[in-house]
Motif scaffolding. Structure first.
Motif, mmCIF file in Angstrom:
data_model
loop_
_atom_site.group_PDB
_atom_site.id
_atom_site.type_symbol
_atom_site.label_atom_id
_atom_site.label_comp_id
_atom_site.label_asym_id
_atom_site.label_seq_id
_atom_site.Cartn_x
_atom_site.Cartn_y
_atom_site.Cartn_z
ATOM 1 N N ASP A 12 0.834 -1.207 0.000
ATOM 2 C CA ASP A 12 0.000 0.000 0.000
ATOM 3 C C ASP A 12 0.869 1.257 0.000
ATOM 4 O OD1 ASP A 12 -2.375 1.329 -0.144
ATOM 5 O OD2 ASP A 12 -2.722 1.370 2.021
ATOM 6 N N LEU A 13 1.739 1.357 -1.018
ATOM 7 C CA LEU A 13 2.635 2.501 -1.150
ATOM 8 C C LEU A 13 2.215 3.360 -2.329
ATOM 9 C CD1 LEU A 13 6.094 0.738 -0.605
ATOM 10 C CD2 LEU A 13 4.661 1.851 1.099
ATOM 11 N N ASP A 14 2.770 4.532 -2.404
ATOM 12 C CA ASP A 14 2.541 5.450 -3.514
ATOM 13 C C ASP A 14 3.890 6.011 -3.951
ATOM 14 O OD1 ASP A 14 1.258 6.833 -5.438
ATOM 15 O OD2 ASP A 14 0.309 8.296 -4.108
ATOM 16 N N ILE A 15 3.963 6.535 -5.173
ATOM 17 C CA ILE A 15 5.201 7.076 -5.733
ATOM 18 C C ILE A 15 4.967 8.527 -6.094
ATOM 19 C CG2 ILE A 15 6.942 6.891 -7.554
ATOM 20 C CD1 ILE A 15 6.288 3.969 -7.820
ATOM 21 N N MET A 16 5.886 9.385 -5.617
ATOM 22 C CA MET A 16 5.881 10.801 -5.980
ATOM 23 C C MET A 16 7.008 11.057 -6.975
ATOM 24 S SD MET A 16 5.333 12.456 -2.189
ATOM 25 C CE MET A 16 5.553 14.113 -2.859
ATOM 26 N N PHE A 17 6.719 11.806 -8.021
ATOM 27 C CA PHE A 17 7.683 12.082 -9.082
ATOM 28 C C PHE A 17 8.089 13.552 -9.024
ATOM 29 C CE2 PHE A 17 5.303 8.423 -10.394
ATOM 30 C CZ PHE A 17 6.224 7.596 -11.018
ATOM 31 N N VAL A 18 9.395 13.792 -8.846
ATOM 32 C CA VAL A 18 9.949 15.155 -8.898
ATOM 33 C C VAL A 18 11.096 15.130 -9.899
ATOM 34 C CG1 VAL A 18 11.015 17.033 -7.616
ATOM 35 C CG2 VAL A 18 9.323 15.560 -6.491
ATOM 36 N N GLY A 19 10.815 15.511 -11.149
ATOM 37 C CA GLY A 19 11.839 15.421 -12.183
ATOM 38 C C GLY A 19 12.237 13.960 -12.375
ATOM 39 N N PRO A 20 13.549 13.671 -12.346
ATOM 40 C CA PRO A 20 14.004 12.282 -12.497
ATOM 41 C C PRO A 20 14.028 11.507 -11.181
ATOM 42 C CG PRO A 20 15.888 13.737 -12.462
ATOM 43 C CD PRO A 20 14.675 14.628 -12.381
ATOM 44 N N ILE A 21 13.580 12.118 -10.085
ATOM 45 C CA ILE A 21 13.643 11.468 -8.772
ATOM 46 C C ILE A 21 12.271 10.894 -8.444
ATOM 47 C CG2 ILE A 21 14.146 11.793 -6.334
ATOM 48 C CD1 ILE A 21 15.846 14.193 -7.117
ATOM 49 N N ILE A 22 12.250 9.620 -8.032
ATOM 50 C CA ILE A 22 11.005 8.979 -7.614
ATOM 51 C C ILE A 22 11.117 8.669 -6.121
ATOM 52 C CG2 ILE A 22 10.500 8.047 -9.892
ATOM 53 C CD1 ILE A 22 11.556 5.384 -9.043
ATOM 54 N N THR A 23 10.073 9.055 -5.388
ATOM 55 C CA THR A 23 10.060 8.890 -3.937
ATOM 56 C C THR A 23 8.898 7.992 -3.534
ATOM 57 O OG1 THR A 23 11.007 11.100 -3.667
ATOM 58 C CG2 THR A 23 9.966 10.097 -1.733
ATOM 59 N N PHE A 24 9.197 6.967 -2.710
ATOM 60 C CA PHE A 24 8.191 6.033 -2.220
ATOM 61 C C PHE A 24 7.684 6.528 -0.864
ATOM 62 C CE2 PHE A 24 10.459 3.619 -5.327
ATOM 63 C CZ PHE A 24 9.559 2.713 -5.849
ATOM 64 N N VAL A 25 6.375 6.672 -0.751
ATOM 65 C CA VAL A 25 5.738 7.121 0.481
ATOM 66 C C VAL A 25 4.538 6.216 0.772
ATOM 67 C CG1 VAL A 25 6.473 9.527 0.186
ATOM 68 C CG2 VAL A 25 4.291 8.786 -0.766
ATOM 69 N N LYS A 26 4.028 6.314 1.992
ATOM 70 C CA LYS A 26 2.809 5.595 2.350
ATOM 71 C C LYS A 26 1.621 6.191 1.594
ATOM 72 C CE LYS A 26 2.946 2.159 5.354
ATOM 73 N NZ LYS A 26 2.233 0.895 5.083
ATOM 74 N N TYR A 27 0.754 5.311 1.095
ATOM 75 C CA TYR A 27 -0.404 5.793 0.334
ATOM 76 C C TYR A 27 -1.479 6.286 1.291
ATOM 77 C CZ TYR A 27 -4.596 5.783 -2.545
ATOM 78 O OH TYR A 27 -5.741 6.148 -3.184
ATOM 79 N N ASN A 28 -1.876 7.502 1.076
ATOM 80 C CA ASN A 28 -2.965 8.087 1.843
ATOM 81 C C ASN A 28 -4.156 8.283 0.917
ATOM 82 O OD1 ASN A 28 -1.508 8.348 4.290
ATOM 83 N ND2 ASN A 28 -0.497 10.183 3.483
#
Length: 638
Positions: free
Chosen positions: A99-115
């Motif tokens: 139950d994770l989500d991915i945030m995209f900032v340019g070429p950087i992908i960040t894994f966070v908890k899905y809210n």
């Protein structure tokens, strides 16, 4: 009944559609990223056991050259094996599974908890109603019949009727209160209203009534007043005062002395509704005072200095001895600015107690195993000393000046075994001529023609040598070597030359009883004359550089025989200096002065100041050599 089932099916279907749409969007964004970073679609062969999700994803990012980041608050352990699947497929799998989500900032992908998106809450408008409150001013009696009325409205109405000022904290303004009271003294009526609605009320010295949230008190004495402090004024004794824990808004305030740790943990955890499990009895007592500490910070303070610890797995807290299975932890602490070499030697012995350390050179880190508090303390120390070590760039200028002067004059004459020959000689730049008897007789004949004196002639074997020479020499040598070293490490520089001399070993060998043969062995052996400089820099916080400087110089002198070893002269000095970053220091004083005067001539006449230069030979030599060294250190931070 059917309508209820239809609504449930509709909501479940909507949830699945929303989840499917979310993963489709992630897949599309990863496909877009793969156009510029092909590692997203490259295959992954990875097998890890009991690894954190941070280590797991960072390993994929390093292998496939993808910029990844993982929220440190995500606490997930993975034990998976993937072969011949793309990084994108692994990322989608992790998002679905955990139950994770991915945030995209340019070429950087960040894994966070899905809210999941929260639907806006429509606040219900509270319709004002007339409150059933009555106050009899003559007898100071209060009656009320309340049902889900706000405390703000109730306090306002009571204040209007009774003239008694009632105040409360802002967060209690909309608190719903209920209660029934018939003709009771106002103090008692307010106490019971507060108690019935999980609050407490107190009266100030200036006759104000203050409503507050009820504080949870553990180990409360039996004679304590559960309703507040308006009708009783019993002062707790010192022991009760020092054995109290209160919890308000999830924050813990404690003032206890010699209270069992087991009771403290049980009471606080139950009041906060925390799930917990005890691996062993929490033995020992605690004496401490804290104000408004969060739960985990409170536990760290409580267990500090004991053999107890805690660990959170999901929503459950595990308590017990630090060395028990399930509470031990292993971690790789990597260094960023220093090498791992000799790092363990710098760690104080107290920090190593109860922790197993092993150097992992491949990743420039240390594998530590033990209790979490000790690991945290050890990691804090390592981070403090894991700083950039300054590089010291040292420029050395070596200037050597040699000056020399030689003067040689004299006349030599005598009788040889055979008639001498006149040599051509030289007139400039030095005068050096040899005359035979015939040349001298011709010179005498020319002199005889100018006067009455007859000098006669010399014998055929007579010779005459005339010599007059003066020479000057100036030699300037300059070298500019540059060396670099880390702060606190010695740098060395050596410049020199090598000469050889012949060593002959003679030995007698018996060939038979009556004959001996002489064997001769020749070896050429080296002799060195060097200029060596060693510098040990120490950089202080204000970039003052303290240098320990050692300089040694040796030179060759003349040989007593062509095959003999040359003589050497040695000069050395040590110096401790301090300079600012980028400043230059000069080291001098390595000078050598040599003066040599020789002469020969007729007895007594060789001592006369003027005649000694005519009736004899004189040689005068003078040589001065001076060595100067300039040193300029520069601190470089990479």
């Amino acid at each position: 009944m059917k309508i209820k089932y239809l609504i449930i099916i509709f909501l479940f279907t909507a949830y699945l559609v929303n989840a499917q749409d979310r993963f489709d969007i992630l897949d599309e964004k990863l496909n877009q990223l793969a156009k510029n970073y092909p590692g997203v679609d490259e295959k992954v062969d990875l097998s890890m056991n009991n690894a954190t999700i941070q280590e797991y994803i960072r390993t994929i990012g390093a292998t496939n050259n993808i910029n990844v980041n993982v929220d440190p608050s995500i606490d997930i352990k993975l034990s998976n094996t993937f072969k011949k699947v793309t990084a994108k497929e692994v990322f989608i799998f992790l998002c679905k599974r955990y139950d994770l989500d991915i945030m995209f900032v340019g070429p950087i992908i960040t894994f966070v908890k899905y809210n999941p998106p929260v639907e806006p809450i429509v606040e219900k408008k509270v319709t004002s109603k007339k409150l059933n409150i009555k106050y009899e001013k003559t007898a100071d009696l209060l009656s009320y019949d309340l049902m889900n009325d706000t405390l703000g409205n109730v306090a306002k109405e009571i204040t209007k009727q009774s003239g008694k000022n009632i105040i409360f904290s802002p967060d209690l303004a909309n608190k719903m209160v209920s209660g029934f009271m018939q003709a009771a003294p106002i103090n008692s009526a307010l106490e019971k209203l507060a108690f019935a609605n999980d609050m407490k009320v107190s009266k100030t010295e200036d006759d104000f009534y203050v409503f507050e949230k009820k504080q949870v008190v553990i180990n409360q004495p039996n004679n304590a007043n559960p309703f507040g402090s308006l009708t009783q004024n019993n002062k707790p004794n010192e022991e009760v005062k020092n054995s109290k824990i209160k919890i308000e808004d999830g924050l813990i305030s404690m003032d206890v002395q010699n209270m069992p740790i087991n009771e403290i943990v049980n009471g606080v955890s139950k009041e906060l509704g925390k799930n917990y499990f005890l691996f062993s009895d929490l033995k020992g007592n605690a004496t401490l005072k804290v104000d408004e500490a969060p739960y985990e910070e409170f536990l760290r303070l409580l267990f500090n200095g004991t053999e107890l610890t805690f660990k959170k797995e999901g929503a459950t807290y595990l308590f017990g001895d630090r060395n028990l299975e399930g509470l031990r932890q292993s971690k790789l602490i990597t260094l960023k600015n220093r090498t791992i070499e000799k790092m363990i030697d710098f760690i104080p012995a107290d920090l190593k107690k109860g922790v197993e350390l092993k150097v992992f050179e491949d990743l420039n880190g240390i594998i530590v195993s033990g209790s979490q508090p000790r690991i945290n303390e050890l990691e804090t120390f390592i981070r403090q000393i894991d700083v950039v070590v300054p590089m010291v760039h040292i420029e050395v200028i070596i200037a050597s000046v040699q000056k020399g002067n030689t003067l040689a004059t004299g006349i030599s004459m005598g009788l040889g075994a055979n008639p001498a020959k006149t040599s051509t000689g030289t007139l400039l730049p030095d005068y050096n001529v040899s005359l035979n008897s015939q040349s001298i007789n011709n010179l005498i004949s020319g002199i005889n023609g100018f006067g009455v004196i007859n000098l006669g002639n010399v014998t055929p074997n007579f010779y005459l040598n005339l010599k007059a020479m003066e020479s000057d020499n100036v030699l300037k040598l300059r070298s500019t070597p540059q060396i670099a070293t880390l702060n606190g490490h010695e740098a060395k520089l050596s410049i020199g030359q090598t000469a050889y001399y012949l060593e002959v070993n003679n030995s007698l060998v018996n060939t038979n009883n009556t004959q001996q043969n002489l064997l001769q062995a020749q070896n050429w052996k080296p002799v060195n004359a060097d200029l060596s400089i060693s510098i040990d820099p120490q950089v202080s916080g204000d970039e003052q550089i303290t240098m320990t400087i050692n300089v040694k110089q040796s030179n060759f002198t003349g040989r007593v025989a062509p095959t003999a070893p040359p003589g050497t002269t040695n000069r050395d000095f040590q110096s401790l200096v301090r300079v600012k970053n980028g400043e230059m220091v000069m080291l001098g004083g390595l000078s050598e002065n040599e003066s040599n005067m020789t002469g020969s001539g007729l007895p007594f006449i060789a001592r006369v100041p003027i005649l000694k230069w005519i009736f004899g030979q004189r040689s005068k030599a003078k040589r001065d050599e001076k060595l100067t060294i300039f040193i300029k250190p520069t601190v470089i931070y990479n």
